[in-house]
Write an enzyme that holds these catalytic residues in place. Structure first.
Site: not given
Length: 426
Positions: A220, A320-321, A69, A74, A71, A223
């Site tokens: 998602h 994640d990010n 997972h 981004k 991104h 959250e």
């Protein structure tokens, strides 16, 4: 001192002796380590005699990582698009503005490739990335993703998931077109699911479109720390009622941590029954959740990972990010993810399968090839100058050795200065 594998001859059969690995990788049980020796030849783990024998001094070996997972589209925009207040709402608004202003094919490609180089240097072999897919961004980003997947073949295997707010999901229109685009790229159908009056119907739309196209689904979900956000249960009920036949993954699930024990238990029982897998994103959730100006956070944001494991729910941790408004830090390093997950979730005394949450379990969930520490598997390995959990997690292990196809790679992390021209005018 650990042997310098950068000087290892390219030919011959090499046996790495006196290694240890978590017992779960050798079919054992318990949270401790098991001794292991690995013979490497032709880029694979093999059996039989060796030409060279190396004593590894009881150091830890793990399989290379699977980050399920992320991104990538981004990543690394923080310098030009910092989160104004560190909140989830601030992240949404800031990313939306930056996407509209800057996400050309060239911009997205360079930032994604930067993250992939970081991940490769840290020892990741496969990545699933969510891709913002609200038109017209879908027609920009998915072709870039296809190019990068071809460029990185043999180093990092890539999967793509479309990322669209559930309010934009309907049986017809733009989302159906996005689903066709995902199918054409061999991707996964996704959406960000949160409470709406017709959320059950919209979840069914996603499952129906995925079923028709034979696609897996990755949501998602919840959250937020609002205990009233219970979309996870809606998804589990929909999977059970429809008999959806493909893989379903849910990420985040933060609201479970603020719900009553009976309510969260009922939801988790349904998730287990439905065969849904969960990916937890502890670093990003710790960063965003329960953030209020001038107030120390009371909650960690991590979902109920120990309760999930007790029910046999397949569970993974992921990055994640990375250096964007949703998370200002990170470097696509799954060892950091595991280390922080252990600390945040108090996983250091208990279940024996936690090490597999960043390699074998996410590979199984996503459908990537399994790479066990056994004969026949590729010699894609992480070797650490540590002999126990406390030694492994006490340091960042920046001196780790990453082996791909039996050879140590040059672990050169790219300089952030490479992206400076993309940040001009920020």
């Amino acid at each position: 001192m650990m042997h310098d594998f950068m000087a290892l001859p390219g030919a011959g059969r090499v046996r790495l002796e006196n290694l240890v690995t978590p017992a779960c990788y050798t079919g054992g049980s318990g949270p401790g380590f098991a001794p292991i020796a690995l013979t490497i030849a032709g880029g694979r783990i093999t059996e039989g005699p060796a030409d060279t024998h190396l004593d590894m001094g009881g150091r830890i070996v793990l399989p290379c990582g699977v980050d399920m997972h992320t991104h990538l589209d981004k990543g690394h925009i923080w310098q030009r698009a910092p989160n104004p207040d560190g909140t989830f709402a601030g992240a949404l608004e800031t990313v939306g503005a930056d996407r509209a202003a800057n996400w050309s094919a060239g911009d997205v490609r360079r930032r994604m490739d930067f993250s992939l180089r970081c991940a490769f240097a840290h020892g990741t072999r496969a990545i699933r990335t969510h891709l913002d897919s609200v038109p017209p961004q879908d027609e920009i980003t998915w072709p870039v993703f296809a190019e990068l997947r071809a460029d990185w073949a043999g180093r990092i295997e890539l999967q793509g998931v479309c990322l669209v707010g559930i309010e934009d999901v309907s049986a017809h229109g733009a989302y159906a077109r996005t689903a066709d685009l995902v199918q054409a790229h061999g991707g996964v159908l996704g959406a960000v699911a949160y409470p709406l009056p017709d959320i059950a119907e919209r979840v069914r739309f996603v499952l129906d479109m995925a079923q028709a196209r034979r696609l897996a689904v990755d949501f998602h979900v919840d959250e937020t720390l609002d205990p009233g956000s219970a979309v996870l249960r809606v998804i589990a009920e929909a999977v059970l009622e429809t008999g959806f036949a493909h893989r379903v993954v849910v990420g985040h699930c933060c609201s479970l941590s603020t719900q009553g024990e009976a309510e969260s238990a009922r939801t988790l029982d349904l998730v287990a029954e439905a065969g849904i897998s969960v990916v937890s994103l502890p670093m990003c959730n710790l960063y965003l959740q329960d953030r209020q100006a001038g107030r120390t956070p009371r909650y960690r944001g991590i979902t109920l990972v120990q309760e999930m494991a007790a029910r046999g729910i397949p569970l993974a941790f992921a990055s994640d990010n990375t250096r964007d408004p949703f998370y200002a830090y990170g470097d696509m390093d799954l060892l950091e993810v595991l280390r922080e997950a252990v600390r945040i979730g108090h996983l250091d005394h208990g279940k024996e399968l936690w090490p597999m949450t960043v390699n074998e379990t996410p590979a199984r969930i996503c459908g990537f090839a399994q790479q066990p520490l056994s004969p026949g598997a590729p010699a894609d390995l992480l070797l650490f100058n540590a002999r126990s959990w406390t030694e492994l997690f006490a340091r960042p292990q920046s001196d780790r050795i990453v082996m791909r196809a039996g050879r140590a790679i040059a672990r050169n992390l790219p300089s952030f200065a490479e992206l400076d021209d993309l940040m001009e005018g920020a």
